[in-house]
Design a protein around this motif. Sequence first.
Motif, PDB file in Angstrom:
ATOM      1  N   TYR A  70      -6.459   0.740  -1.973  1.00  0.00           N
ATOM      2  CA  TYR A  70      -5.942   0.452  -3.307  1.00  0.00           C
ATOM      3  C   TYR A  70      -6.670   1.203  -4.419  1.00  0.00           C
ATOM      4  O   TYR A  70      -6.293   1.094  -5.583  1.00  0.00           O
ATOM      5  CB  TYR A  70      -6.027  -1.053  -3.578  1.00  0.00           C
ATOM      6  CG  TYR A  70      -5.090  -1.879  -2.726  1.00  0.00           C
ATOM      7  CD1 TYR A  70      -3.731  -1.939  -3.006  1.00  0.00           C
ATOM      8  CD2 TYR A  70      -5.570  -2.589  -1.632  1.00  0.00           C
ATOM      9  CE1 TYR A  70      -2.864  -2.700  -2.224  1.00  0.00           C
ATOM     10  CE2 TYR A  70      -4.714  -3.356  -0.839  1.00  0.00           C
ATOM     11  CZ  TYR A  70      -3.362  -3.402  -1.142  1.00  0.00           C
ATOM     12  OH  TYR A  70      -2.512  -4.154  -0.367  1.00  0.00           O
ATOM     13  N   GLN A  71      -7.718   1.943  -4.079  1.00  0.00           N
ATOM     14  CA  GLN A  71      -8.458   2.669  -5.105  1.00  0.00           C
ATOM     15  C   GLN A  71      -7.581   3.787  -5.695  1.00  0.00           C
ATOM     16  O   GLN A  71      -6.946   4.539  -4.956  1.00  0.00           O
ATOM     17  CB  GLN A  71      -9.715   3.288  -4.489  1.00  0.00           C
ATOM     18  CG  GLN A  71     -10.735   2.277  -4.003  1.00  0.00           C
ATOM     19  CD  GLN A  71     -11.679   1.823  -5.100  1.00  0.00           C
ATOM     20  OE1 GLN A  71     -11.712   2.390  -6.189  1.00  0.00           O
ATOM     21  NE2 GLN A  71     -12.445   0.793  -4.819  1.00  0.00           N
ATOM     22  N   ILE A 129       0.841  -1.187   0.000  1.00  0.00           N
ATOM     23  CA  ILE A 129       0.000   0.000   0.000  1.00  0.00           C
ATOM     24  C   ILE A 129       0.881   1.244   0.000  1.00  0.00           C
ATOM     25  O   ILE A 129       1.793   1.369   0.823  1.00  0.00           O
ATOM     26  CB  ILE A 129      -0.929   0.006   1.232  1.00  0.00           C
ATOM     27  CG1 ILE A 129      -1.978  -1.106   1.098  1.00  0.00           C
ATOM     28  CG2 ILE A 129      -1.613   1.362   1.400  1.00  0.00           C
ATOM     29  CD1 ILE A 129      -2.831  -1.297   2.321  1.00  0.00           C
ATOM     30  N   ILE A 130       0.605   2.137  -0.924  1.00  0.00           N
ATOM     31  CA  ILE A 130       1.346   3.403  -0.972  1.00  0.00           C
ATOM     32  C   ILE A 130       0.729   4.361   0.039  1.00  0.00           C
ATOM     33  O   ILE A 130      -0.475   4.634   0.003  1.00  0.00           O
ATOM     34  CB  ILE A 130       1.295   4.010  -2.388  1.00  0.00           C
ATOM     35  CG1 ILE A 130       1.959   3.046  -3.386  1.00  0.00           C
ATOM     36  CG2 ILE A 130       1.976   5.368  -2.421  1.00  0.00           C
ATOM     37  CD1 ILE A 130       1.814   3.462  -4.835  1.00  0.00           C
ATOM     38  N   GLN A 131       1.551   4.857   0.950  1.00  0.00           N
ATOM     39  CA  GLN A 131       1.070   5.765   1.983  1.00  0.00           C
ATOM     40  C   GLN A 131       1.680   7.157   1.782  1.00  0.00           C
ATOM     41  O   GLN A 131       2.867   7.281   1.491  1.00  0.00           O
ATOM     42  CB  GLN A 131       1.444   5.242   3.367  1.00  0.00           C
ATOM     43  CG  GLN A 131       0.863   3.872   3.679  1.00  0.00           C
ATOM     44  CD  GLN A 131       1.138   3.463   5.116  1.00  0.00           C
ATOM     45  OE1 GLN A 131       0.909   4.227   6.044  1.00  0.00           O
ATOM     46  NE2 GLN A 131       1.635   2.255   5.292  1.00  0.00           N
ATOM     47  N   PRO A 132       0.862   8.210   1.945  1.00  0.00           N
ATOM     48  CA  PRO A 132       1.397   9.568   1.816  1.00  0.00           C
ATOM     49  C   PRO A 132       2.462   9.830   2.877  1.00  0.00           C
ATOM     50  O   PRO A 132       2.357   9.347   4.014  1.00  0.00           O
ATOM     51  CB  PRO A 132       0.171  10.455   2.057  1.00  0.00           C
ATOM     52  CG  PRO A 132      -1.009   9.569   1.867  1.00  0.00           C
ATOM     53  CD  PRO A 132      -0.577   8.197   2.251  1.00  0.00           C
ATOM     54  N   LYS A 133       3.481  10.575   2.523  1.00  0.00           N
ATOM     55  CA  LYS A 133       4.565  10.852   3.469  1.00  0.00           C
ATOM     56  C   LYS A 133       4.082  11.630   4.683  1.00  0.00           C
ATOM     57  O   LYS A 133       4.655  11.506   5.770  1.00  0.00           O
ATOM     58  CB  LYS A 133       5.696  11.613   2.760  1.00  0.00           C
ATOM     59  CG  LYS A 133       6.445  10.759   1.740  1.00  0.00           C
ATOM     60  CD  LYS A 133       7.603  11.528   1.113  1.00  0.00           C
ATOM     61  CE  LYS A 133       8.367  10.658   0.116  1.00  0.00           C
ATOM     62  NZ  LYS A 133       9.499  11.391  -0.528  1.00  0.00           N
ATOM     63  N   GLU A 137      -9.161   4.194   7.526  1.00  0.00           N
ATOM     64  CA  GLU A 137      -9.773   3.521   6.385  1.00  0.00           C
ATOM     65  C   GLU A 137      -8.742   2.746   5.559  1.00  0.00           C
ATOM     66  O   GLU A 137      -9.052   1.706   4.982  1.00  0.00           O
ATOM     67  CB  GLU A 137     -10.501   4.545   5.508  1.00  0.00           C
ATOM     68  CG  GLU A 137     -11.731   5.126   6.193  1.00  0.00           C
ATOM     69  CD  GLU A 137     -12.368   6.258   5.416  1.00  0.00           C
ATOM     70  OE1 GLU A 137     -11.804   6.664   4.375  1.00  0.00           O
ATOM     71  OE2 GLU A 137     -13.423   6.756   5.851  1.00  0.00           O
ATOM     72  N   ARG A 138      -7.515   3.251   5.527  1.00  0.00           N
ATOM     73  CA  ARG A 138      -6.458   2.568   4.780  1.00  0.00           C
ATOM     74  C   ARG A 138      -6.138   1.196   5.391  1.00  0.00           C
ATOM     75  O   ARG A 138      -5.572   0.330   4.720  1.00  0.00           O
ATOM     76  CB  ARG A 138      -5.215   3.461   4.738  1.00  0.00           C
ATOM     77  CG  ARG A 138      -4.249   3.143   3.607  1.00  0.00           C
ATOM     78  CD  ARG A 138      -3.203   4.237   3.457  1.00  0.00           C
ATOM     79  NE  ARG A 138      -3.670   5.280   2.531  1.00  0.00           N
ATOM     80  CZ  ARG A 138      -3.821   6.552   2.851  1.00  0.00           C
ATOM     81  NH1 ARG A 138      -3.536   6.980   4.069  1.00  0.00           N
ATOM     82  NH2 ARG A 138      -4.256   7.406   1.966  1.00  0.00           N
TER      83      ARG A 138
END
Length: 339
Positions: free
Chosen positions: A111-112, A41-45, A180-181
């Motif tokens: 993942y959306q 999962i890509i997470q914002p910094k 939610e992530r």
Amino acid sequence: MKSLLYLLVLVIAIVSCQKEDVAKDIVYPVLMEIPQGFPNIIQPKDNEYNQDRWLLGKRLFYDKVMSKDSSLSCASCHNSAMAFSDDLNFSAGTSGNFTTMNAPTLTNVAYQPYYTSAGGVATLEMHVLVPIQEHVEFDFNILLIADRMRSDATYVSMAQKAYGRIPDPFVITRALACFERSLISGNSDYDKYYFQSDPNALSKEAKKGMDLFFSNRTNCSDCHGGFNFTNYAFENNGLYQEYENVGRYKLTGNDDDIALFKVPTLRNIAYTGPYMHDGSLNTLEDVLNHYNSGGKDHLHKSELIRPLGLSTQEKNELKAFLVSLSDHTFITNPIFKSL
């Protein structure tokens, strides 16, 4: 008589022990654990996961502070027992209003690539602004939500701990997105069979349904493919000849987008009825009958939607496969339940 009574007590004791053993055997995934076969999962910094942010987001998710009249929370439309969807055609909003879209599941929402059925929101952090401002949902203002939170010493303390600042729009949007992530679901019978290599996880009926699902005969996987069973594209599936809801067109104003809606995930589909953008199909049988019929004519209907000629047995096999995409540990995981 005594022997019979002893035997009855012994049987009850054995059954009780077996139930306890079954309960002990239920293993819930670790929070933020990536299932086998899933990408990272890509997470914002500025909003990487940590426990303090997650706890704040969970509290906000279940708190009616989010709505103008303090009658609704995010969980009002996204019930954990229903894979974070609800069982209504349209969810109830504030002041007796109703939403205009069936509440989607939040399963694997991390993942959306974009959010809302029209794809008008780019990030999970920004998505909550939509229900907050919609008159038929929370009908509120995020600045006023922050004011409410600042009058609560617990919220002030949690915000400082999680983000180093008092409650404000940044804190609200980031904390909710962090929670939610974490709604990751990848422990269905299908996952056990396909990703975890358990040959007995699927029934014979579900295996036949899986073959049909991925076949050129049905083309189901052309739209509902990949680990999350969606291509995230915008399509028309021939539900109506004329649509009250114009779909993506409302966002773009492009005639080519009339009555196009984002393809939903099929994960946890057994828990998320009724189905379609307007909740007009109540059961999986209804859904399968719709696709088997080829749908109704519409200018933008996908070329993939055509009569399939499936027998009753084949539809039952497809249903068995669809049910196998549902993850019981996800909807029963106590960590996602209300505070």
